[in-house]
Scaffold this motif. Structure first.
Motif, PDB file in Angstrom:
ATOM      1  N   ALA A  40       0.967  -1.114  -0.049  1.00  0.00           N
ATOM      2  CA  ALA A  40      -0.052   0.125  -0.085  1.00  0.00           C
ATOM      3  C   ALA A  40       0.930   1.346  -0.019  1.00  0.00           C
ATOM      4  CB  ALA A  40      -0.693   0.168   1.086  1.00  0.00           C
ATOM      5  N   LEU A  86      -6.307   5.882   0.690  1.00  0.00           N
ATOM      6  CA  LEU A  86      -5.651   5.022   0.954  1.00  0.00           C
ATOM      7  C   LEU A  86      -4.492   5.556   1.883  1.00  0.00           C
ATOM      8  CD1 LEU A  86      -4.358   2.171   0.773  1.00  0.00           C
ATOM      9  CD2 LEU A  86      -3.188   2.605  -1.374  1.00  0.00           C
ATOM     10  N   ILE A 123      -7.847  -2.146   3.284  1.00  0.00           N
ATOM     11  CA  ILE A 123      -6.630  -1.493   2.561  1.00  0.00           C
ATOM     12  C   ILE A 123      -6.462  -2.141   1.099  1.00  0.00           C
ATOM     13  CG2 ILE A 123      -4.116  -1.690   2.450  1.00  0.00           C
ATOM     14  CD1 ILE A 123      -5.332   0.113   4.655  1.00  0.00           C
ATOM     15  N   MET A 130      -6.432  -0.115  -2.506  1.00  0.00           N
ATOM     16  CA  MET A 130      -4.953  -0.508  -3.289  1.00  0.00           C
ATOM     17  C   MET A 130      -5.764  -0.689  -4.766  1.00  0.00           C
ATOM     18  SD  MET A 130      -2.798  -2.573  -1.172  1.00  0.00           S
ATOM     19  CE  MET A 130      -1.901  -3.113  -2.376  1.00  0.00           C
TER      20      MET A 130
END
Length: 724
Positions: free
Chosen positions: A608, A666, A689, A693
């Motif tokens: 990430a 993010l 997460i 992404m």
């Protein structure tokens, strides 16, 4: 220099690259195991009694006589030095899926300042790396550093040669000062011993008086991608994560099925021959090589070997692939999903059990319906997979393998057993209580006189099954390409141990009643199918209907992500399984959960952060430059009375803003650190997460299709996959 100019320069460097000529192949007999301290080499240089003691330990599992270690060490050192080695290394396999080694010199300084080459039995038997610097899941505190490596005599020592020198490598286990296993090898050796004990007991009940130790065997098919190093070095994501975090699929992918089993590219074949020569010298029986389904993807597969040796060899294969790739200007990608939109890579683990006296215990023979020995062992596998299918899913759970499992290229995350039509019919007859026959193998007549007739297998293969019987073994197809095979082997050996013990207990109870061996066996097998037959499935594992039936009607678990699967290791029934069989204690199992959970979280958070960095510093500037050029062009044309549609500029601007808005979301999501449990943190990574992404990637990949090619900074899929 623009993005396109950089990529064009890279392509020229690749296409103008001086070809590496293939080596003249040596005879296999001249290469085979020349870099391995084999039994034959030991016999030639060891006293007869020492060799006999060592051979007994290796072949029968007898206790190692430590008193012979000094003699063996001296002979091993002399052999290694004759091969050019100046250092030795205790090689071990920590809970990282990687190989670890600490190099020590043979040097010993004397009182007069001179030096000699020395390697004692104590140094051979025991080493002491730092036990706190490797993942241990809380078994050891940071300040408690002592850990030990201990010689595994059942896996042969070897020399590993690189351009920088030669090192004697000694396979070892890795344990803490308090005795817990910190590695992959110790549980595998324990699981083999437990399975051998249970299998031996059952074989003796079946009437065998001479029973050699039973061992599991493994043949793992290794898939991998090759990308030219010039491309890989221009991609921060490939270098740091092993996969492309951005990338628009090429117009041509694998849709024409023209790469699979196609002619191996010349440069790749030279690489493969180099790999195979090194493997043969290391005594690794590489048998098969071919193009895989996806462009740029290949496979190597060795013959079956004893599971412990096969596991060591698998680690060596991955090391050799990476090292030889560098020599040939490639980067070898072992990630399960390096490229979106095409197949990822697995490591199908072919697994069986057997011994020298009874042979392969999973060989059905010509009439499996009356082969009690095979049916009982196969039934034990069916029971084990049904009871502990979630454990099998957990041992292949990684952040990278999540990209692959469940897609129409790999087995689903629901664990089922495929038996093939012949065996499925036999076990259905057993369930009905009336075993009559088994479908015979057929004859394949191709209708052309010049083509031979041959015997075809009595059952087809099923590529959608995660756990499929393939003639005389089971193929666990859910294992990831970057994984150690030890974890899956430990799980399979352990669940088989549990089921063989259950079968033996039930058989003894039935025989004590005066029931015949045959009747008792079929009674037990009928019970297996009634209680555990739900796990047997021969249809399309990819279909939505199977997912519904499996969960709603058969009660099988669907664990789609690592965050769902790993907590299985904390379940009481799994802890009891490993404790009962003596394979892993509760603290050892808990440590593995902690280590693997932290690795999962670490991988996703690292990816990430890289998504954010690349979006901001690589992709956004390219999009901004393109917007500037478009704006300037539109303005200039207006000044001379020409109108240019601003639709493209508007679209690029909108996509760029969308990408940066998603990057911001993010970034904020990554700032959350308040989690009550590690399970909660894993679920956050999986459910929050990773989708964020994917959203950033969606915007960036769409931009790649809009931004002028001469400004795009990253090598594209069509270049990386098709230019070799």
């Amino acid at each position: 220099m623009s993005g396109n100019e950089l990529r064009s320069q890279t392509i020229r460097q690749i296409t103008d690259r001086k070809k590496m000529p293939p080596k003249l192949p040596s005879r296999l007999e001249e290469l085979w195991a020349t870099d391995v301290f084999t039994l034959t080499k030991m016999q030639a240089c060891l006293p007869k009694d020492v060799f006999k003691s060592l051979k007994n330990t290796i072949q029968t599992g007898g206790k190692l006589d430590v008193s012979v270690a000094g003699v063996v060490a001296a002979a091993m050192k002399d052999w290694a030095i004759s091969k050019g080695a100046l250092y030795y290394a205790h090689v071990f396999y920590p809970m990282t899926n990687s190989t670890a080694e600490k190099h020590d010199g043979f040097i010993s300084v004397q009182s007069d300042g001179s030096v000699i080459s020395e390697f004692s039995g104590k140094l051979l038997v025991q080493g002491e790396p730092d036990g706190s610097s490797f993942p241990n899941g809380g078994i050891r505190s940071t300040f408690e550093a002592r850990g030990y490596t201990a010689w595994d005599v059942t896996s042969p020592a070897y020399v590993m040669e690189t351009d920088n020198g030669v090192t004697l490598c000694i396979p070892t286990v890795f344990i803490s000062w308090t005795g817990e296993a910190l590695d992959k090898k110790t549980p595998l050796l324990r699981s083999n011993a437990a399975m051998s004990k249970a299998a031996t007991r059952l074989l003796k009940i079946l009437g065998h008086s001479e029973v050699a130790p039973v061992n599991s065997s493994c043949g793992a098919e290794q898939e991998y991608f090759l990308v030219d190093a010039h491309f890989a070095h221009s991609r921060p994501d490939l270098l740091l994560t092993g996969r492309t975090l951005f990338g628009r699929p090429s117009a041509k992918g694998q849709q024409f099925d023209d790469h699979y089993f196609g002619v191996i590219p010349e440069r790749v074949q030279v690489f493969m021959q180099d790999v195979e020569e090194r493997l043969y010298r290391l005594g690794i029986p590489a048998k098969t090589r071919h193009n895989e389904v996806a462009p740029g993807q290949f496979e190597i597969a060795p013959y079956f070997e004893a599971a412990n040796v096969a596991s060591d060899h698998q680690q060596m294969i991955m090391t050799v692939l990476r090292n030889i790739a560098k020599k040939h200007g490639f980067v070898c990608l072992l990630h399960e999903k390096p490229f979106a939109g095409i197949n990822g890579s697995g490591k199908h683990v072919n697994w069986s059990v057997g011994n020298p006296t009874q042979g392969n215990l999973l060989d059905p023979g010509d009439s499996p319906h009356d082969n009690l020995q095979f049916l009982l062992f196969c039934g034990a596998v069916i029971r084990g997979v049904h009871k502990y299918g979630s454990l099998l899913r957990a041992v292949v759970a990684t952040a990278s393998n999540d990209h692959r499992l469940g897609a129409n290229e790999a087995p689903p995350a629901i664990i089922s057993v495929y038996l093939g039509s012949q065996l499925e019919d036999v076990f259905e007859q057993i369930k009905q209580g009336n075993v009559q026959s088994s479908t015979p193998a057929g004859i394949m007549n191709l209708g052309v006189a010049t083509l031979p007739e041959f015997t075809k297998d009595p059952g087809d293969r099923n590529r959608t099954s995660p756990f499929a019987f393939t003639g005389n073994r089971f193929e666990f197809r859910a294992v990831g390409s970057n994984q150690s095979v030890s974890g899956p082997l430990v799980a399979m050996n352990t669940i088989l141990t549990d089921s063989l013990t259950w079968v033996a207990d039930r058989l003894e109870a039935e025989l004590a009643k005066g029931t015949s061996l045959s009747a008792a066996s079929y009674t037990i097998l009928k019970e297996v199918m009634e209680k555990h037959g739900a796990v047997v499935f021969g249809g399309n594992g990819y279909s939505e209907e199977w997912h519904r039936i499996a969960v709603e009607e058969r009660g099988l678990l669907n664990l789609p992500t690592t965050a769902d699967a790993l907590p299985v290791l904390t379940e009481e029934y799994v802890e009891e399984l490993f404790a009962r069989t003596g394979v892993l204690s509760k603290p050892e199992l808990e440590s593995r959960f902690e280590v693997y959970a932290e690795q999962y979280i670490g991988v996703i958070e690292m990816e990430a952060k890289l998504v954010i960095s690349m979006a901001k510093t690589v992709i956004y500037p390219a999009a901004f430059r393109y917007l500037s050029e478009l704006s300037s062009t539109i303005t200039n044309l207006k000044q001379i009375g020409l109108e240019l549609e601003a639709e493209i500029a508007s679209k690029v601007a909108s996509l760029t803003k969308q990408m940066m808005d998603r990057v911001s979301k993010l970034s904020h999501a990554l700032e959350t650190h308040d989690f009550d449990t590690i399970q909660e943190h894993m679920q956050y990574c999986a459910k929050t997460i990773r989708p964020l992404m994917d959203e950033v990637r969606e915007s960036a990949d769409t931009l790649e299709g809009e931004v002028a090619d001469d400004l795009w900074p990253l090598p594209k899929y069509q270049e990386m996959l098709f230019i070799k």
